[in-house]
Design an enzyme around this catalytic site. Structure first.
Site, PDB file in Angstrom:
ATOM      1  N   LYS A 241      12.528 -60.526  -7.223  1.00  0.00           N
ATOM      2  CA  LYS A 241      11.084 -60.444  -6.682  1.00  0.00           C
ATOM      3  C   LYS A 241      10.834 -61.697  -6.275  1.00  0.00           C
ATOM      4  CE  LYS A 241       6.883 -57.580  -7.539  1.00  0.00           C
ATOM      5  NZ  LYS A 241       6.259 -56.912  -8.220  1.00  0.00           N
TER       6      LYS A 241
ATOM      7  N   CYS B 135       8.456 -54.225  -4.393  1.00  0.00           N
ATOM      8  CA  CYS B 135       6.896 -53.798  -4.511  1.00  0.00           C
ATOM      9  C   CYS B 135       6.029 -54.932  -3.676  1.00  0.00           C
ATOM     10  CB  CYS B 135       6.551 -54.023  -5.904  1.00  0.00           C
ATOM     11  SG  CYS B 135       4.746 -53.059  -6.536  1.00  0.00           S
TER      12      CYS B 135
ATOM     13  N   GLU C 221      10.889 -49.410  -9.356  1.00  0.00           N
ATOM     14  CA  GLU C 221      10.648 -50.705  -9.788  1.00  0.00           C
ATOM     15  C   GLU C 221      10.625 -50.565 -11.332  1.00  0.00           C
ATOM     16  OE1 GLU C 221       7.741 -54.463  -9.305  1.00  0.00           O
ATOM     17  OE2 GLU C 221       7.106 -52.572  -9.049  1.00  0.00           O
TER      18      GLU C 221
END
Length: 288
Positions: free
Chosen positions: A121, A162, A52
């Site tokens: 995301k 994440c 990331e």
């Protein structure tokens, strides 16, 4: 016999996870990432995963400065790296600017250098653990709105970034859509990392009987946000089969799809689910 038909018979392939030391110099981050992708390919890897925010320090104050449009400088490097190395390259994530908004975006490229998908995301990292860490991605970032999966000659792959890993529903939907490998570029911190990083990966792998791989930036104790590191690969039995320390490195894992099939046959939870009592459904399909 064509090359394609031979590839589709392969029940095992090598995955590489690059735990990159990210600095404030974007050009250095890009050149080092490219070199490590080539190194991973030279070691026989067919799929390579970057961390990331691999081109930028992680932090809301950095996102606007380092953000790029897609295509842009960083994705051009990813395209070239995938093509020169002949790999499927999951490009970690970068801050993306589009239409006046910023996103945390993962772009995947195929061995021909073509872009396969872009995952923004979905779940923004907004947490507050008193006395330890407060972080609000939503101060600068906007969320994505699509599930993201792509096919390879080896297996189907689901992509999250994440904080997306904390949401079991996403992994379930990917698994039920045929994904056998889930990849999560991520940068857990020194509070959530030791507590939850490995646990979440093993849970997602075990619940869905899939392989799970995570790529963290290497740890930099001088950074404003200190990443936990410990990039990991977990198999469908919930076992950690490869794990990094805190430093810059490449870890490797053989993704054995016969092992996955065996686990699903031995513990056949897919056929045992009570769909008459419960379900997890996708409100919006799509990839990008």
């Amino acid at each position: 016999v064509t090359r394609k038909s031979v590839v589709f018979c392969v029940a095992e392939f090598r995955l590489a996870v690059v735990q990159l030391q990210v600095t404030r110099v974007k050009a250095d981050n890009l050149s080092r990432a490219r070199r490590l992708v080539k190194e991973a390919a030279d070691e026989g890897s067919k799929v390579v995963l970057l961390p990331e925010c691999f081109n930028s320090p992680y932090g809301t104050s950095f996102f606007p400065t380092y953000a790029e449009r897609i295509p842009g400088e960083s994705t051009q490097m990813l395209s070239e790296a995938a093509k020169e190395s002949g790999v499927y390259l999951v490009g970690g994530s970068i801050p993306e600017e589009d239409g006046g908004k910023l996103y945390n975006s993962c772009v995947v490229f195929g061995p021909d250098g073509g872009m396969i998908l872009k995952h923004r995301k979905i779940h923004l990292f907004d947490i507050n653990i008193p006395g330890k860490i407060c972080f609000q991605e939503s101060e600068t970032l906007s969320p994505g709105n699509s599930l993201s999966m792509f096919d390879t000659p080896y297996c189907k792959v689901g992509v999250g970034i994440c904080y997306d890993m904390r949401f079991a529903e996403l992994a379930q939907l990917y698994s039920r859509s045929g994904c056998q490998l889930l990849v999560y570029p991520g940068a857990f911190n020194m509070t959530t990392g030791p507590a939850h990083w490995e646990l979440l990966q093993r849970a997602r792998a075990l619940d869905n009987q899939v392989f799970v791989a995570t790529a963290s930036p290497a740890r930099d104790e001088t950074a404003s946000y200190v990443a936990w590191g410990h990039s990991t690969v977990v198999n469908p039995w919930g076992e950690v089969i490869s794990k990094a320390g805190a430093e810059e490195t490449i870890i490797y894992a053989n993704i054995d799809l016969q092992h996955l099939a065996d686990v699903r046959q031995q513990i056949p939870i897919t056929s045992q689910r009570r769909s008459d009592l419960y379900s997890v459904a996708s409100v919006q399909a799509g990839s990008g």
